[in-house]
Write an enzyme that holds these catalytic residues in place. Structure first.
Site, PDB file in Angstrom:
ATOM      1  N   SER A   1      18.087   8.069  28.054  1.00 45.56           N
ATOM      2  CA  SER A   1      17.754   8.275  26.654  1.00 45.56           C
ATOM      3  C   SER A   1      18.918   8.977  25.984  1.00 45.56           C
ATOM      4  O   SER A   1      19.640   9.752  26.621  1.00 45.56           O
ATOM      5  CB  SER A   1      16.491   9.126  26.571  1.00 45.56           C
ATOM      6  OG  SER A   1      16.456   9.860  25.367  1.00 45.56           O
TER       7      SER A   1
ATOM      8  N   LYS B   1      14.682  11.434  31.134  1.00 48.10           N
ATOM      9  CA  LYS B   1      13.774  10.357  30.746  1.00 48.10           C
ATOM     10  C   LYS B   1      14.293   9.038  31.334  1.00 48.10           C
ATOM     11  O   LYS B   1      15.487   8.783  31.337  1.00 48.10           O
ATOM     12  CB  LYS B   1      13.727  10.264  29.214  1.00 48.10           C
ATOM     13  CG  LYS B   1      12.695   9.295  28.683  1.00 48.10           C
ATOM     14  CD  LYS B   1      12.485   9.477  27.168  1.00 48.10           C
ATOM     15  CE  LYS B   1      11.441   8.530  26.613  1.00 48.10           C
ATOM     16  NZ  LYS B   1      11.989   7.512  25.720  1.00 48.10           N
TER      17      LYS B   1
ATOM     18  N   ASN C   1      13.631   5.143  30.764  1.00 50.27           N
ATOM     19  CA  ASN C   1      12.951   4.098  30.022  1.00 50.27           C
ATOM     20  C   ASN C   1      12.848   2.822  30.855  1.00 50.27           C
ATOM     21  O   ASN C   1      13.773   2.506  31.603  1.00 50.27           O
ATOM     22  CB  ASN C   1      13.703   3.802  28.727  1.00 50.27           C
ATOM     23  CG  ASN C   1      13.575   4.932  27.722  1.00 50.27           C
ATOM     24  OD1 ASN C   1      12.509   5.530  27.598  1.00 50.27           O
ATOM     25  ND2 ASN C   1      14.658   5.246  27.033  1.00 50.27           N
TER      26      ASN C   1
ATOM     27  N   ARG D   1      20.754 -40.367  10.401  1.00 44.86           N
ATOM     28  CA  ARG D   1      21.173 -39.031  10.857  1.00 44.86           C
ATOM     29  C   ARG D   1      20.805 -38.065   9.741  1.00 44.86           C
ATOM     30  O   ARG D   1      21.081 -38.313   8.587  1.00 44.86           O
ATOM     31  CB  ARG D   1      22.666 -39.003  11.201  1.00 44.86           C
ATOM     32  CG  ARG D   1      22.907 -39.890  12.464  1.00 44.86           C
ATOM     33  CD  ARG D   1      24.312 -39.848  12.993  1.00 44.86           C
ATOM     34  NE  ARG D   1      24.830 -38.512  12.824  1.00 44.86           N
ATOM     35  CZ  ARG D   1      25.981 -38.224  12.172  1.00 44.86           C
ATOM     36  NH1 ARG D   1      26.724 -39.199  11.668  1.00 44.86           N
ATOM     37  NH2 ARG D   1      26.378 -36.993  12.043  1.00 44.86           N
TER      38      ARG D   1
END
Lengths: 378, 378, 378, 378
Positions: free
Chosen positions: A251, A257, A259, A291
C-alpha cells in the site's frame, strides 16, 4: 502480442505472404521478404498517417513499396484484407498464449480440487450460510468455468482474409488471369501464413465475434474465481489468501498491508471485458455495403484491447490458482461454528442432526470426480 | 415463448419432473402432474410475491404445495434449480423456433443467391463506388452470416440444473440415501424433461452466455441484411424493396409513404442485442459464493428479453428475405453509369477497360457457388 | 408508470392536447377529450398492429378517429411527436416518484449519518483493513451519492415534442396558416400538458440521454449502498442487517435463512442499468436523416425498462436505508480487535499508538457535518 | 492529454501540490518541485511495477522519494488521492480542448445554418421522402446537438481528491495536528492545482460518471452529423461532400476514390463511446467499502480511452463542419424531382399543391433563427 508494433509486423507478414503467392503463381517476378523494412520506429508515423486515409494500410504500403523498390507490394488487395489478416495473426498468438495459460490453470485447479476433495467449508448462498460444501468442489466448479472457456478457444477458426476491393477477388483474377487462379492465389497466401483459407468475410464477421466471445468466456471464468478469493480472503473470513510474493500488494499509505492485487486486477478486467465483446457484435451488426463505413474501424482497437487484457488476466489467474493459499483449518472452524445453520435444511428434510457438517456433503466428492475426469480426458 | 407465463409453466414442468423422479426412485409416494394447478391468472400474484423472496420460485412452491396438497413438491431442490431449468426449457423453445426460421432464411437466401448469381451491381466500400459485384454474391454473403449463426445454434447444449442449496446435491442425497442415488435423481428429472444432465452449473454460467452469444450472432446477421436493404431501398438508389404487403409500412402523417418497416425493426433489435448478451457475461463474471448475490438475478429478464426479441427479428428477417424485391434493371443501370469509377482499379492494374462492369466480376460466381455448396451440405 | 398501458394513456393525452390546441387556435371545430376512448384492453391489439406500421401511433390514431368520430385527431403531427411526448409524460411521472424516493432516502441517510457520527468501525480498502472510520461517515458518503443523483434529477428538462413529419412544422403551419401560428400551436399543446415547449428534437436526443444518465446516477448510488450492506451483513462480519420484515428473504430450501433480498435486487438493477443508458446514447449517435431508421425505435423499450427498474430500485433503497439495522457493538468489537492493523498508518506517521481506533478518526466528524449541511440546504 | 505520460506528469504535479500544502502549513520543512524528476522514459518501468502493487502510484512514490531525497513526498495520502486527482487534471485539459472545439463547431454550424436558411432539400424519414426541409434547418439541428453537449461540458465540476487511506483525512490530521488543519491542507493542495476542493469522493463517483456522460453527449452529436454526411455524400445522392484535402481519403486499391474519412472515423468513435461511459457507471455502481476492489481500477484506462477518442473526434468534427461542401443545386434538383411525394402530406391536409417544395417549408426558417439565437446568447 496485440500492440501496435505487433499489428504492423503482422501486416508486413501479410504483404510478404501475398507477394510470395503472386511470385509462386508466376504473376509477380519474385517473392521478397519485407519483414525487415518497417520497424517499431515507424509505428508513430504510420499511426499519424492513418488519420488521413482512415486506416494504417495505405501509408504502410507506400512505405513498403518505396523501401522495397517493388510496386508489386499489395497489388490486388484492399486495406481490409491486410488489416483483417494481420489481426487474425495477432489473435492466433493470443490464442496460443491463452491455451498455454488455460493448460496451466487446469493443472493447478485439478490439483486443488483433488487435494481438497474432502476439505469441508461453509457453502454460501446470497452471502448467507447455505449447506456445507468442500473447497474441492469449489475448485472443481472454478475448473468447470476454465474448461468451458478452453473448449471455446479450441473450437475457434481464424481464417485469412483475401478478397480484394469488394470481396470479389476481381483484382487478383485480373492479375492471375482467371477466377480459379485468383482463388488459388488467396489459398497460397493463406497457406504461407499457416492460416485456413475462407471466402472473403469482409461483411460476415463471425470470426471476429466468436473470438471476442471466447475471450470473454475466459475473463468470466477468471472473474468468478477472483470474486471468491476477494470475499474469502477478507480478514474476517480468512479462508483463502493470494500467493505471498515479496513486494506484491503493498500500500502507498499503510505498512504491512497486503492487498489482493491479482484478484483486484482480474476483477477489473472481468468487469470491463463483456462490453468490449459487445462492441465487436455491434460492429458486426452495423456492417453495410461491401465494406462498411465505420463499423469495421471499431474492431481494431477493441480487438487489441480485449486481446491484451485477456492475456494479462490469464497470466494473473494462472499465478493466482497456482499459488493460492488454502486455510483448511479456518474453513473447518467456520463450518463447525455455523453447523446449526448449515444443517437447517437437513433437519427440515427429516435427516439426522448430529451437528456435523462433514455428514451432509451430498455428492460433493462424486461431483469433484466428474470434473476431474473431464479435465483428465482433454 | 419467453413470456412470464411461459416461464411459470416451465417452472411447473420442472417441479413435476422432479416429483416424478422422486416417485420413480421410490422416495416420494407418487408422481403428480402439477401442470394444471397454476395458470396465467397467477402470474401477476407470483410476480408481486417474488419481490419479498427475491425470486418467483418461493411463492410458486407455496402455491403448488397448497393446491396439490403435496408437501413433496420441490423437496431437495433450491430456487435456482427450478428457475435455471425453466429458463432452459424456454430457451429450448426459442432455439427450436430460431432453427426453423434460419432454415427458411437459408432457403430464401439460397434462392436469391442462385437466381442473381449473374446480376451485376455496383460494389460499395465506405459508401463509395468500389468495383462491380453481383447481387448474388451479396445474398451469398448474407447467407454466410445466417449459416454461421445457425452453426452456433446447432452447437448449443442446454442442460438441466439440479444441484440443491449449494450445488452438492445434499438434499437429494439425504432423501435418496446416497450420493449415487442423488445423481440418479438428477439424471431422471433431466430425462423427464428431455434435457441433458450435467453437474450443477449454479456458478459456472457458460450455458447461459453461449446461448446469449449465439442469439446475438443471429441478430448480427439480420442487422447486416437490414442495413443493406435500408440503404439500397432509399429512393435515390432503388435497387431493393421490402416485400409489398398491404397495410404495412404506412405513415401516420404522409399518405402513400411506405416505410421499410421490417428492416427498421430488425435494425432496432440488432443495435440493442449486443448489450443484452454482454449483461449475461457480466452476470457470469460477477458470480460469487455457491450462489450469487444479484448476478444470477440479472439473467432472468435479460434472457427473456433477448430470447423474445431474437425470435421476432428472426421472423421479420425470414419475411424480409423471402419476399425481397430485387430491381436488377436498376442495379444494371447504376453499375453502367458508374462504370468509369467501378473499373478504376482494373485500369490501374493494367487491365482492359471496355467500360463493361460485367467483365470485372473476378470470382464472384465461384464464391456464390461455394456458399451455396455449404448451404446444401447442411 | 412506464407500462405499455401508461404509454398508451400518455399518447391519448398527447392527442387530446393537440386537439385542444387546434380548437383553441380556431383551426379545428372543437376540443374533444379522448381519454376514455382507448383502454388497457386495447393495448395488446395496438402492440400487434404496431408491427405492421413500425410503431403504435398509427393504429392508435385509426382507433381514436373511429371511436371519436373525429378526423381532426393527429392532424399535422407525426408518429414521433406523439410517442416522444408520451414517453416524456411517463418520464415526468418517473421523475416525480424518484424525487419523492430520494427525499425519503435523504431523510433516512441524514438520520443514520447524524446518529452514527461517532460510531467507530473498521475502514476497509481493497477488502483489507485500512484505518478506522465511522459508520456515520459511511452513511454520509452514501448520502453524497444520493444527493448527487438528486441534483441531476432536479436539473432535467423534459420538453414536449411537436415538429411534424420532418421537424419543420409544415403540417401545423398549413393548418394554422402561418409559421408563427404553427409555433403557437406547438406551444399551446405543450402548455396543455404542463410541459415546456422546445424546437423539435426528433434528431437531437439530449433530452433522452440526459434522462437515462440521471436515472443511472440513481442506480449507481443505490448499488454502492447495496454492495456495502451485502458485505457487512455477511454472517462473519455482521455489522449491518437489512430491515427485518416478516415473510421477506425466505429460502425455498433452507428454513430460517434470511436472504438480503433488498440489496440483492438493488444490485441486480445497478449491474444492468448502465448498459440500458448506453443504449440510449447509441440510439442518439445513430440518428440519421430527419427521422431515423431504427435508432429511435431502440429508445422506447429501453426507456420503459430503465424507468421501471429505477423506480423499483429506488423504492427498495428507501426501504433499505430507512429500516437498516446497524450493529454498533459489533463494529466496535471488530475495530478493537483489528486495532493493530488499523493504526499501522498512524505508527508509520510517527503518531501515538495507544491501540485506540477512536483516536485516529481524522476529520470524519467534520466530513459528516459537511454532508449534513449540504443535505439540509436542499 | 490522456496518455500514460500525461497521467504520470499529473501525478507528479499532484504530489508537488501536496508537498507545497504541507510546507505552507508548516508541517513539512519545504516545498519541492518534483516536476523534473520523472519523465516519459520512466513510464514503461512504472507500468510494469504497477502490476505488483495494483496501481502506478506506489512505484512512482518510491521513485520520487529516492530522486528528491525527500521522505515527505506522499505523506498522509493514499494512492487513490493521487491517481484520482491526476486523472482530474487530465480531464480538465480534455475539457479545455473540447470547449475550444465546440466553440469552433458552433461558429461553423452557425455559419452553415445562416447561409443555408433557405436552401431547400428533401426531408427524409425512415430513409424515405417525408416533406421538404432546408439544409439550414439540418445544420441548425446539428448545432442543437453540439450546444446541448457544450452546456453539459460547461456544467461539469472536476474536484481534487484528498482523503487519505479511508477518506477520513486521518493521516493529514495526524500530520497537521487537527481535523480542521487537515481540511485546510486538502483545500490548499487543491488550490495549488487550481481545482475546487470537495469532501473525499473515493466511493461517490458522480464526478467521474458525469464527465463520461458529457463526453458521450459530444460523440453522440458528432456521430449524428457524420451519419448524415455519410448518407448525403453517397454518389447516388451527392448533396454533401467532406472537405477536399489533398492526400486524404485515398484507397489502397482504387485510384481516385475518395473515402469520407472524417465521417467514418467519427462514426467509429460514436459507436464505441456509449459502452465506455457505461463502464464508468458500472464502476460507480460496483463500489464497496471505503475504497473498492477492482471497480476503481476499471476507471483509469476507460477515462484515458474515452478522453482521447472524444478529443480526436471533436477535432475531426470541427474540420468536417468547417469545410463541408454543400451542393445546394443538387439538393434543389432532388427536391424538385421528388416534389410529388414531398407534398403528399400537404395535399392530404387540403393545401394547395403547385408542385413547389419551397412553398411547404413550415416554420423551418423560424426554427433556424431560434437555434441561431441560442448560439448567439452563449
Amino acid at each position: 502480442m496485440m500492440s501496435d508494433e505487433a499489428v504492423v509486423a503482422a501486416m508486413v507478414a501479410t504483404e510478404t505472404a501475398w507477394l510470395a503467392a503472386l511470385a509462386d503463381a508466376g504473376v509477380a517476378p519474385a517473392a521478397v521478404d519485407l519483414s525487415g523494412l518497417v520497424g517499431p520506429e515507424d509505428v508513430a508515423g504510420l499511426a499519424a498517417a492513418a488519420e488521413a486515409g482512415g486506416n494504417p494500410v495505405i501509408p504502410l504500403v507506400a512505405l513498403l513499396r518505396e523501401r522495397a523498390g517493388n510496386d508489386w507490394v499489395h497489388r490486388g488487395l484492399t486495406s481490409q484484407d491486410v488489416l483483417d489478416t494481420a489481426l487474425v495473426l495477432c489473435a492466433r498468438a493470443v490464442l496460443g498464449r491463452l491455451r498455454a495459460e488455460t493448460d496451466a490453470q487446469v493443472a493447478a485447479l485439478t490439483d486443488l480440487a483433488r487435494r481438497h476433495r474432502d476439505t469441508v467449508m461453509a457453502g454460501r448462498s446470497l452471502t448467507r450460510w447455505a449447506v456445507p460444501t468442500t473447497f474441492g468442489l469449489k475448485a472443481a466448479t472454478w475448473l468447470t468455468g476454465v474448461l468451458d472457456a478452453a473448449d471455446d478457444l479450441a473450437a475457434l477458426t481464424l481464417p485469412a482474409q483475401f478478397g480484394g476491393a469488394a470481396g470479389t477477388l476481381a483484382g487478383p483474377a485480373e492479375l492471375a488471369r482467371s477466377p480459379a487462379a485468383a482463388l488459388d492465389l488467396a489459398a497460397r497466401a493463406a497457406a504461407e501464413l499457416g492460416l485456413p483459407a475462407a471466402p472473403p468475410w469482409h461483411t460476415a464477421r463471425a470470426p471476429v465475434t466468436r473470438f471476442g466471445d471466447a475471450l470473454v468466456r475466459c475473463t468470466d471464468a477468471y472473474g468468478r474465481i477472483a470474486n471468491d478469493v476477494l470475499v474469502l480472503s477478507r480478514p474476517e473470513i480468512g479462508e483463502l489468501d493470494e500467493p505471498a510474493v515479496p513486494g506484491r500488494g503493498g500500500s502507498s499509505a499503510i505498512p504491512q498491508k497486503t492487498n489482493p492485487v491479482l484478484s483486484v486486477l482480474i476483477r477489473r478486467t472481468a468487469l470491463a471485458a463483456p462490453a468490449l465483446a459487445a462492441q465487436l457484435h455491434l460492429a458486426a451488426a452495423e456492417v453495410v455495403d461491401e465494406r462498411p463505413d465505420g463499423a469495421w474501424h471499431v474492431e481494431w482497437p477493441t480487438l487489441q484491447l480485449l486481446g491484451r487484457r485477456t492475456v494479462v488476466a490469464a497470466a494473473q489467474a494462472t499465478e493466482l490458482v497456482t499459488g493460492l493459499q488454502v486455510h483448511a483449518d479456518r474453513m473447518a472452524a467456520t463450518a463447525g461454528a455455523a453447523a446449526q445453520q448449515l444443517l437447517a435444511e437437513r433437519r427440515a428434510l427429516g435427516g439426522a442432526d448430529d451437528g456435523d457438517p462433514w455428514a451432509y456433503l451430498g455428492a460433493a466428492g462424486e461431483l469433484v470426480d466428474a470434473v476431474l475426469d473431464r479435465a483428465a480426458r482433454r
